[in-house]
Motif scaffolding. Structure first.
Motif, PDB file in Angstrom:
ATOM      1  N   TYR A 192       0.896  -1.078   0.063  1.00 50.42           N
ATOM      2  CA  TYR A 192       0.041   0.011   0.044  1.00 50.42           C
ATOM      3  C   TYR A 192       1.027   1.271  -0.029  1.00 50.42           C
ATOM      4  O   TYR A 192       1.585   1.631   0.960  1.00 50.42           O
ATOM      5  CB  TYR A 192      -0.998   0.006   1.068  1.00 50.42           C
ATOM      6  N   MET A 193       0.865   1.913  -1.036  1.00 50.12           N
ATOM      7  CA  MET A 193       1.839   2.996  -1.310  1.00 50.12           C
ATOM      8  C   MET A 193       1.300   4.247  -0.238  1.00 50.12           C
ATOM      9  O   MET A 193       2.215   5.093   0.255  1.00 50.12           O
ATOM     10  CB  MET A 193       1.535   3.809  -2.738  1.00 50.12           C
ATOM     11  N   HIS A 236     -13.352   6.435 -19.370  1.00 50.56           N
ATOM     12  CA  HIS A 236     -12.701   5.140 -19.848  1.00 50.56           C
ATOM     13  C   HIS A 236     -12.089   5.516 -20.912  1.00 50.56           C
ATOM     14  O   HIS A 236     -11.083   4.997 -21.173  1.00 50.56           O
ATOM     15  CB  HIS A 236     -13.837   4.202 -20.056  1.00 50.56           C
ATOM     16  N   ILE A 239      -8.666   7.931 -21.110  1.00 53.50           N
ATOM     17  CA  ILE A 239      -7.500   7.482 -20.699  1.00 53.50           C
ATOM     18  C   ILE A 239      -6.531   7.082 -21.983  1.00 53.50           C
ATOM     19  O   ILE A 239      -5.286   7.433 -22.175  1.00 53.50           O
ATOM     20  CB  ILE A 239      -7.358   6.280 -19.970  1.00 53.50           C
ATOM     21  N   PHE A 252      -1.928   8.005 -15.934  1.00 50.96           N
ATOM     22  CA  PHE A 252      -2.614   6.770 -14.996  1.00 50.96           C
ATOM     23  C   PHE A 252      -3.744   7.090 -14.390  1.00 50.96           C
ATOM     24  O   PHE A 252      -3.813   8.224 -14.011  1.00 50.96           O
ATOM     25  CB  PHE A 252      -1.552   6.328 -13.898  1.00 50.96           C
ATOM     26  N   ARG A 253      -4.671   6.061 -14.418  1.00 53.78           N
ATOM     27  CA  ARG A 253      -5.864   6.417 -13.666  1.00 53.78           C
ATOM     28  C   ARG A 253      -5.427   6.420 -12.271  1.00 53.78           C
ATOM     29  O   ARG A 253      -4.784   5.810 -11.742  1.00 53.78           O
ATOM     30  CB  ARG A 253      -6.883   5.048 -14.028  1.00 53.78           C
ATOM     31  N   PHE A 254      -6.149   7.389 -11.440  1.00 55.16           N
ATOM     32  CA  PHE A 254      -5.763   7.883 -10.170  1.00 55.16           C
ATOM     33  C   PHE A 254      -7.284   8.042  -9.410  1.00 55.16           C
ATOM     34  O   PHE A 254      -7.571   9.313  -9.283  1.00 55.16           O
ATOM     35  CB  PHE A 254      -4.943   8.997 -10.095  1.00 55.16           C
ATOM     36  N   GLY A 255      -7.977   7.141  -8.862  1.00 55.16           N
ATOM     37  CA  GLY A 255      -9.067   7.268  -8.304  1.00 55.16           C
ATOM     38  C   GLY A 255     -10.009   7.823  -9.097  1.00 55.16           C
ATOM     39  O   GLY A 255     -10.309   7.593 -10.485  1.00 55.16           O
ATOM     40  N   GLU A 256     -10.725   9.183  -8.883  1.00 56.13           N
ATOM     41  CA  GLU A 256     -11.451   9.829  -9.741  1.00 56.13           C
ATOM     42  C   GLU A 256     -11.382  10.516 -10.917  1.00 56.13           C
ATOM     43  O   GLU A 256     -11.823  11.100 -11.610  1.00 56.13           O
ATOM     44  CB  GLU A 256     -12.667  10.482  -8.855  1.00 56.13           C
ATOM     45  N   GLU A 296       2.518   7.081  -4.637  1.00 51.59           N
ATOM     46  CA  GLU A 296       2.325   6.167  -5.563  1.00 51.59           C
ATOM     47  C   GLU A 296       2.569   6.917  -7.244  1.00 51.59           C
ATOM     48  O   GLU A 296       2.964   6.136  -8.082  1.00 51.59           O
ATOM     49  CB  GLU A 296       0.602   5.844  -5.546  1.00 51.59           C
ATOM     50  N   PHE A 299       6.254   6.062  -7.455  1.00 51.48           N
ATOM     51  CA  PHE A 299       6.608   4.895  -7.786  1.00 51.48           C
ATOM     52  C   PHE A 299       6.126   4.527  -9.412  1.00 51.48           C
ATOM     53  O   PHE A 299       7.009   3.852  -9.910  1.00 51.48           O
ATOM     54  CB  PHE A 299       5.757   3.993  -7.099  1.00 51.48           C
ATOM     55  N   LEU A 300       4.944   4.986  -9.610  1.00 51.49           N
ATOM     56  CA  LEU A 300       4.690   4.724 -11.244  1.00 51.49           C
ATOM     57  C   LEU A 300       5.697   5.333 -12.265  1.00 51.49           C
ATOM     58  O   LEU A 300       5.956   4.424 -13.123  1.00 51.49           O
ATOM     59  CB  LEU A 300       3.235   5.070 -11.516  1.00 51.49           C
ATOM     60  N   MET A 303       8.997   3.375 -11.991  1.00 51.23           N
ATOM     61  CA  MET A 303       8.822   1.945 -12.687  1.00 51.23           C
ATOM     62  C   MET A 303       8.818   2.062 -13.971  1.00 51.23           C
ATOM     63  O   MET A 303       9.500   1.337 -14.895  1.00 51.23           O
ATOM     64  CB  MET A 303       7.157   1.501 -12.248  1.00 51.23           C
ATOM     65  N   ASP A 304       8.224   3.132 -14.682  1.00 52.54           N
ATOM     66  CA  ASP A 304       8.108   3.158 -16.064  1.00 52.54           C
ATOM     67  C   ASP A 304       9.585   3.617 -16.536  1.00 52.54           C
ATOM     68  O   ASP A 304       9.828   3.062 -17.584  1.00 52.54           O
ATOM     69  CB  ASP A 304       7.198   4.752 -16.326  1.00 52.54           C
ATOM     70  N   MET A 307      11.625   0.648 -16.533  1.00 48.03           N
ATOM     71  CA  MET A 307      11.299  -0.500 -17.710  1.00 48.03           C
ATOM     72  C   MET A 307      11.865   0.048 -19.044  1.00 48.03           C
ATOM     73  O   MET A 307      12.081  -0.550 -19.884  1.00 48.03           O
ATOM     74  CB  MET A 307       9.766  -0.698 -17.751  1.00 48.03           C
TER      75      MET A 307
END
Lengths: 310, 242
Positions: A192-193, A236, A239, A252-256, A296, A299-300, A303-304, A307
């Motif tokens: 959990y971030m 939807h 994005i 990135f989707r982030f909650g609402e 978060e 972190f994203l 991570m990106d 990669m």
């Protein structure tokens, strides 16, 4: 009475799988240090090395003055460990489990009652119940009590809040803060971030590598670019359209909302362009707001990058 | 107003274990193609309710209709028309990817040809064709969860139940997983999902929050936040569950 930890170039391989790749970091005495990362990141391997349960392929680690390989007996005397999977005896009662672990360490529940009191009083009404019949939250409190029963200087908790609801997670962190006040060094891992913010220092870990080690507020400060939260009528579809927006990365989707990162300095120009692009694509109720990143987001982004670098 | 098709209809559901009431008078409907979040603290009674909805455990009283069938009267019809995956158990670790598809396809009564086509379709979509003959235990958790979801919908169920599908998964894979959920919902599959990640609660169209066997709140995330006068679903949850 608390101890510091030094981890120096630790590597661990299982056959041809590298679980830990050259991990070096130090953990201050008396702090809460968090390893934040998903399943398979290498957190458990590292914790097993620090608790002397696993020998590293190369590198060294010390807990206080003790080496985790040479001085394993001393390490086990001074460290409490709560594994990720519930590992107490299911057919013993709450009280029997505690007495059993106390006797292994030549102590007694009575002798260290004060230390575990805050946690134990919450499960004491069920002390005659077998551990196998406890709810998840109570099992977790019993496991923490057993990890503390020999008055350790360091406790290592492997994902204590995985699968635990938001309220119980909050209460568990309140308990950890109380343990810290008693001078115990605490190492904890979590997927959990949002729990990162509760640690003094955190290491973001992924695929056996450290992505970042710092105070949580510094990790957030080092976020590159400006972060925006976007919303519109069709989230939807949005994005995919944001993926094609100019000068944009990390969609990135982030909650609402959807978080996007601008790669240019001029926020106003960027927002105007984004607005134009979206309304031309047929969206309405468009909002685009500059927001501050949280762990978060960092972190994203890391991570990106990782990669892309391979 | 256009009446939406109900895929789940729960009326006065009660479940007792001896003198203990695990589910107290639950009542809610879930519609075709909806993403419905089923939230609650540990021990609130979620698992009991999901077992009833899946036809695995009969209700003590009340009426539950899932995918057109009454769970008390036709539990096996219910099972054939739903999909299910959970974090704790999904696929068989000692079978290959292809074998898992074949096994579950067989259970759901698909023909050999259909199984072959579906396996090809999902592996291509997930860009995981190279894993076809790999034993599942050697595949990273995030990939496994995506496979498990594909297997759970390979027989085109009316509704799929996802019990903490993203627990412990990395943040990028977690988001890819939700893209798969949206895509299925767009195709008309109803998604019934539990999670402890409160940001994921925002991704649901409607949410129910259980506490001590009862549904304490049920609405869209936006309405729940405004009703409770807070800014995040995390705060809504804490207000209700604490």
């Amino acid at each position: 009475m608390s101890v510091h930890i030094n981890i120096n170039k630790i590597c661990k391989s299982y056959d041809d799988v590298e679980a830990l790749k050259d991990i070096t970091l130090s953990i201050n005495a008396g702090e809460i240090f968090g390893f934040i990362g998903p399943d398979g990141a290498g957190k458990t391997s590292l914790f097993r090395i620090l608790t002397s349960l696993l020998i590293p392929t190369s590198g060294t680690a010390t807990v206080g003055d003790y080496d985790v390989v040479k001085d394993y007996k001393k390490i086990r005397q001074s460290t409490g460990y709560m594994p990720g999977r519930f590992s107490l005896y299911l057919d013993l009662t709450v009280e029997e489990n505690l007495n059993f672990y106390a006797s292994i360490f030549n102590t007694s529940l009575k002798e260290n009652y004060d230390l575990i009191k805050d946690i134990y009083i919450q499960i004491e009404p069920f002390k005659k119940r077998r551990a196998g019949d406890l709810s998840g939250g109570m099992k977790q409190k019993l496991a923490l009590s057993c990890a503390l029963i020999h008055s350790p200087k360091l406790i290592i908790l492997d994902e204590p809040t995985t699968g635990v609801d938001a309220v119980s997670r909050m209460e568990f962190w309140e308990l950890l803060k109380k343990m810290q006040k008693r001078g115990i060094t605490i190492i904890v891992s979590t997927p959990y971030m949002d729990e990162a913010a509760l640690c003094d220092h955190v290491a973001l870990i992924q695929g056996g590598k450290l992505l970042a080690v710092d105070k949580p507020e510094n990790i957030v400060k080092s976020f590159k670019g400006s972060l925006f939260a976007v919303s519109a009528n069709n989230m939807h579809k949005l994005i995919y359209d944001l993926d094609n927006l100019m000068n944009t990365s990390n969609v990135f989707r982030f909650g609402e909302t959807i978080h996007i990162t601008s790669n240019i300095d001029d926020d106003l120009l960027y927002t105007e362009n984004a607005h134009k692009h979206l309304s031309e694509s047929g969206y309405h109720n468009i909002t685009i707001n500059r927001v501050e990143p949280v762990i978060e987001d960092c972190f994203l982004a890391l991570m990106d990058q990782d990669m892309v670098k391979g | 107003m256009n009446q939406k098709e109900k895929i789940i209809e729960v009326t006065n559901l009660v479940k007792m274990f001896g003198s203990f009431t695990a589910n107290y008078n639950l009542a809610f409907d879930v519609y075709k193609g909806e993403i419905f979040g089923f939230l609650g603290a540990n021990g609130a009674g979620k698992t009991t309710a999901i077992r009833i909805l899946c036809g695995l455990s009969p209700p003590t009283s009340g009426k539950v209709i899932v995918a057109g069938y009454d769970v008390s009267l036709y539990p096996n019809k219910v099972k054939a028309n739903i999909g299910y995956m959970s974090q704790k158990f999904s696929l068989y670790n000692d079978m290959t990817v292809k074998e898992n598809f074949r096994f579950y396809g067989g259970i759901y009564g698909l023909s050999g040809k259909e199984i072959k086509e579906k396996t090809q379709f999902f592996l291509k979509k997930l860009k995981m064709e190279h894993t076809r003959d790999i034993v599942l235990s050697e595949i990273p958790l995030g990939w496994k969860q995506k496979l498990a979801f594909s297997v759970a919908i390979m027989h085109d169920p009316k509704v799929v139940f996802l019990d903490e599908p993203t627990g412990g998964v990395d943040p990028i894979t977690r988001r890819q997983f939700w893209e798969m959920i949206y895509e299925s919902a767009d195709k008309g599959i109803t998604v019934f999902v539990t999670t402890h990640y409160m940001d994921e609660a925002e991704y649901c169209e409607r949410i129910s929050i259980m506490s001590e066997g009862k549904i304490e709140a049920l609405d869209t995330p936006a309405k729940l936040k405004s009703n409770y006068g807070v800014n995040t679903m995390n705060d809504v949850f804490i207000k209700i569950a604490r």
